[in-house]
Design an enzyme around this catalytic site. Structure first.
Site, PDB file in Angstrom:
ATOM      1  N   ARG A   1     -15.374 -23.206 -12.332  1.00 13.67           N
ATOM      2  CA  ARG A   1     -15.574 -24.450 -12.611  1.00 13.67           C
ATOM      3  C   ARG A   1     -16.528 -25.614 -11.893  1.00 13.67           C
ATOM      4  NH1 ARG A   1     -10.807 -26.413 -16.202  1.00 13.67           N
ATOM      5  NH2 ARG A   1     -11.772 -28.343 -16.075  1.00 13.67           N
TER       6      ARG A   1
ATOM      7  N   LYS B   1      -5.404  -8.948 -10.122  1.00 11.34           N
ATOM      8  CA  LYS B   1      -4.095  -9.256 -10.285  1.00 11.34           C
ATOM      9  C   LYS B   1      -3.810 -10.750 -10.081  1.00 11.34           C
ATOM     10  CE  LYS B   1      -0.729  -8.597  -6.706  1.00 11.34           C
ATOM     11  NZ  LYS B   1      -0.908  -9.379  -5.557  1.00 11.34           N
TER      12      LYS B   1
ATOM     13  N   GLU C   1       4.603  -7.773   6.622  1.00 14.86           N
ATOM     14  CA  GLU C   1       3.551  -8.541   6.900  1.00 14.86           C
ATOM     15  C   GLU C   1       4.174  -9.542   8.085  1.00 14.86           C
ATOM     16  OE1 GLU C   1       0.472  -9.432   3.447  1.00 14.86           O
ATOM     17  OE2 GLU C   1       2.266  -9.444   2.656  1.00 14.86           O
TER      18      GLU C   1
ATOM     19  N   HIS D   1       1.369  -2.716  -5.415  1.00 19.18           N
ATOM     20  CA  HIS D   1       0.856  -1.785  -4.358  1.00 19.18           C
ATOM     21  C   HIS D   1       2.021  -0.672  -3.896  1.00 19.18           C
ATOM     22  CE1 HIS D   1      -1.949  -4.884  -4.195  1.00 19.18           C
ATOM     23  NE2 HIS D   1      -1.275  -5.866  -3.483  1.00 19.18           N
TER      24      HIS D   1
ATOM     25  N   LYS E   1       7.505 -10.832   3.828  1.00 23.72           N
ATOM     26  CA  LYS E   1       6.473 -11.873   4.660  1.00 23.72           C
ATOM     27  C   LYS E   1       7.207 -12.221   6.198  1.00 23.72           C
ATOM     28  CE  LYS E   1       3.290 -12.811   1.526  1.00 23.72           C
ATOM     29  NZ  LYS E   1       1.917 -12.097   1.412  1.00 23.72           N
TER      30      LYS E   1
HETATM   31  C1  BG6 Z   1      -1.893  -8.978  -2.143  1.00 23.82           C
HETATM   32  C2  BG6 Z   1      -0.778 -10.029  -2.192  1.00 23.82           C
HETATM   33  O1  BG6 Z   1      -1.658  -8.261  -3.405  1.00 23.82           O
HETATM   34  O2  BG6 Z   1      -1.678  -8.098  -1.038  1.00 23.82           O
HETATM   35  C3  BG6 Z   1      -0.551 -10.791  -0.820  1.00 23.82           C
HETATM   36  O3  BG6 Z   1      -0.739 -11.006  -3.118  1.00 23.82           O
HETATM   37  C4  BG6 Z   1      -0.597  -9.690   0.323  1.00 23.82           C
HETATM   38  O4  BG6 Z   1       0.738 -11.675  -0.826  1.00 23.82           O
HETATM   39  C5  BG6 Z   1      -1.706  -8.649   0.279  1.00 23.82           C
HETATM   40  O5  BG6 Z   1      -0.559 -10.575   1.489  1.00 23.82           O
HETATM   41  C6  BG6 Z   1      -1.364  -7.652   1.256  1.00 23.82           C
HETATM   42  O6  BG6 Z   1      -2.784  -6.935   1.425  1.00 23.82           O
HETATM   43  P1  BG6 Z   1      -3.263  -6.183   2.758  1.00 23.82           P
HETATM   44  O7  BG6 Z   1      -4.590  -5.677   2.131  1.00 23.82           O
HETATM   45  O8  BG6 Z   1      -3.523  -7.374   3.688  1.00 23.82           O
HETATM   46  O9  BG6 Z   1      -2.116  -5.221   2.914  1.00 23.82           O
END
Ligand code: BG6
Length: 482
Positions: A47, A145, A213, A237, A331
């Site tokens: 945009r 996604k 994470e 994932h 998280k």
């Molecule tokens: C994303 C999620 O698909 O994957 C995030 O939306 C997440 O919330 C991320 O932090 C993690 O990816 P990676 O490659 O850092 O493990």
């Protein structure tokens, strides 16, 4: 099989976070290594009212912020920026698409489109592309996604895309499939003779898949509150990791064979029972020695979105009868770690028992990130004359992939995926039937949550999640690999 290369790449969402952090640095990495056609043009659209020069400046700034210093070859930078151009577009209306098509120009040499936009823009964007001649046979489309937030909404999006593109030209992205170590899982399983004979319910007690994470919300307030860990991480994932771990050996390394095997696993997932799922949300705590606030504080309001989920999954087929797959992701956990743990069964009889030798069953740890290694925990005898009995100890057989392939360049997952999209190689992209099987399973979990089992349990930031997640394995006499 690699189909034809594209001569242009059209990036929707070109000024967004993903583009700046991942896509532009990845494209630069490919350019730097001479992996992009010299003539490949990259057209960005979003945009924001920018011109070509403005977009190039934005890209330059993004590269200087997000590209690791050792990857920044300034002599290649100008050549990369010259590939870039930009066309502002309000994708919610058809009006701007003819101008976009003009900007993209001749697409007879093939066009790859990458859609990284808000889900509500998918349908109008596809209509706009079709109406402006940007959906012809030489065009393939990559979709980032989130593709919907349940089975029904993902079907609507998939139908909208299917109205203009056949499945062979749709590339659904799950960036975990672009990770080197995830692909290595296939090499470990299918390029070595020693694991596959044991890879079944006779040899394996259970699996654990952890994607933890340390980061919190990272400024994604609206999105994350509506999404939660189950839909953000498990639906895509983690289920892809599970499918690659559990699938039968495919006949070939190609898009049809591999995806056929994965979808069989995804369809064989049994509905999770109420006692097999844990939802959590982080409260204040400390991560890496730093005090951090809770989710509600980060969000600015109370919410019942989960930032953690643990599940006990079952694949209902002959190979995996009675073998649980424990999944957990969250998280603000104790460390950043993605791994698959394969817990083998113990030997059938302990010949050392009379002499005091205790056995621990073998465990294979496949660490995907941040380190990349494969570690097999084996039993060995402690050196000595054994006058007081035999002492057996667990010792690791370690393979560091980082060390074994020290010279190979480590690539961002999107480098692989963008190149595959440009070249038309579909193996590492998710097929519609896989996505739908994933949603079906996840929707059933959310229904159970809505009915009763959905209480969100607090956990202190910097820990491994709520106590209930620990109980999920302990109850079965097992423990997480912490
Ligand atoms: C994303 C999620 O698909 O994957 C995030 O939306 C997440 O919330 C991320 O932090 C993690 O990816 P990676 O490659 O850092 O493990």
């Amino acid at each position: 099989m690699i189909a034809s290369r594209s001569s242009a790449l059209l990036l929707f969402g070109a000024t967004g976070d993903l583009a700046r952090r991942m896509l532009l640095p990845s494209l630069f990495g490919l350019h730097e290594d001479g992996l992009l056609n010299p003539g490949l043009r990259i057209v960005g659209t979003a945009r924001s009212t920018l011109d070509d020069a403005g977009f190039r400046e934005m890209a330059r700034a993004a590269l200087s912020e997000f590209l690791p210093a050792e990857r920044r070859d300034d002599s290649k930078l100008e050549g990369f920026l010259e590939r870039l151009s930009y066309q502002p577009l309000d994708a919610s209306s058809l009006d701007g698409f003819p101008a976009l098509a003009d900007k993209v120009g001749d697409t007879s040499g093939g066009l790859a489109i990458f859609l990284s936009t808000a889900p509500f823009l998918f349908e109008p964007t596809i209509k706009g592309l079709a109406a402006s001649g940007l959906a012809h046979e030489g065009v393939r489309i990559g979709l980032e996604k989130p593709l919907g937030n349940d089975l029904a909404s993902s079907r609507l999006i998939n139908d909208a895309v299917a109205a203009a593109f056949p499945e062979e030209r749709i590339f659904r992205i799950d960036h975990y499939l672009g990770k080197e170590t995830v692909q290595n899982l296939l090499a470990l399983r299918f390029a070595n003779a020693m694991f596959e004979p044991l890879w079944n319910s006779a040899g394996i007690d259970h699996f654990q898949i952890t994607v933890s994470e340390t980061v919190g919300l990272e400024g994604r307030k609206g999105f994350y509150e509506d999404t939660g860990a189950l839909r953000d991480m498990v639906q895509n994932h983690m289920l892809q990791l599970l499918a690659l771990t559990a699938m039968e050996p495919p006949a070939d390394y190609d898009a049809t064979s591999i995806r056929d095997e994965k979808v069989k696993v995804l369809r064989a997932l049994r509905a999770v029972k109420p006692g097999e799922m844990v939802r959590g949300q982080y409260a204040a705590g400390a991560v890496g020695g730093k005090t951090v606030g809770g989710f509600a504080e980060d969000l600015g309001e109370a919410s019942d979105a989960e930032t953690f989920v643990a599940l006990k999954a079952h694949v209902e087929n002959w190979r995996w009868q009675g073998v649980p797959f424990y999944l957990r992701t969250g998280k603000r956990l104790a460390e950043r770690r993605s791994e698959i743990v394969v817990q083998f069964k113990c030997v059938p009889h302990n010949i050392f028992a009379e002499r005091g030798g205790k056995l621990i069953a073998n465990r294979l740890v496949i660490r995907l990130q941040p380190e990349e290694y494969v570690r097999l925990q084996l039993m060995a005898k402690e050196p000595g004359l054994d006058r007081n009995g035999i002492v057996l100890r667990e010792v690791p057989l370690d393979l560091s992939l980082t060390a074994a392939f020290a010279k190979a360049r480590r690539r961002i997952a999107y480098e692989r995926l963008l190149l595959d999209l440009i070249e038309g190689e579909q193996t590492l992209f998710v097929r519609r039937d896989e996505v739908e099987a994933q949603w079906r399973w996840v929707d059933a979990i959310r229904e159970a949550w809505a009915e009763a089992a959905g209480e969100v349990k607090a956990y202190a930031a910097g820990t491994w999640g709520p106590n209930a997640a620990i109980a999920l394995t302990e109850r079965d006499g097992r423990s997480w690999n912490d």
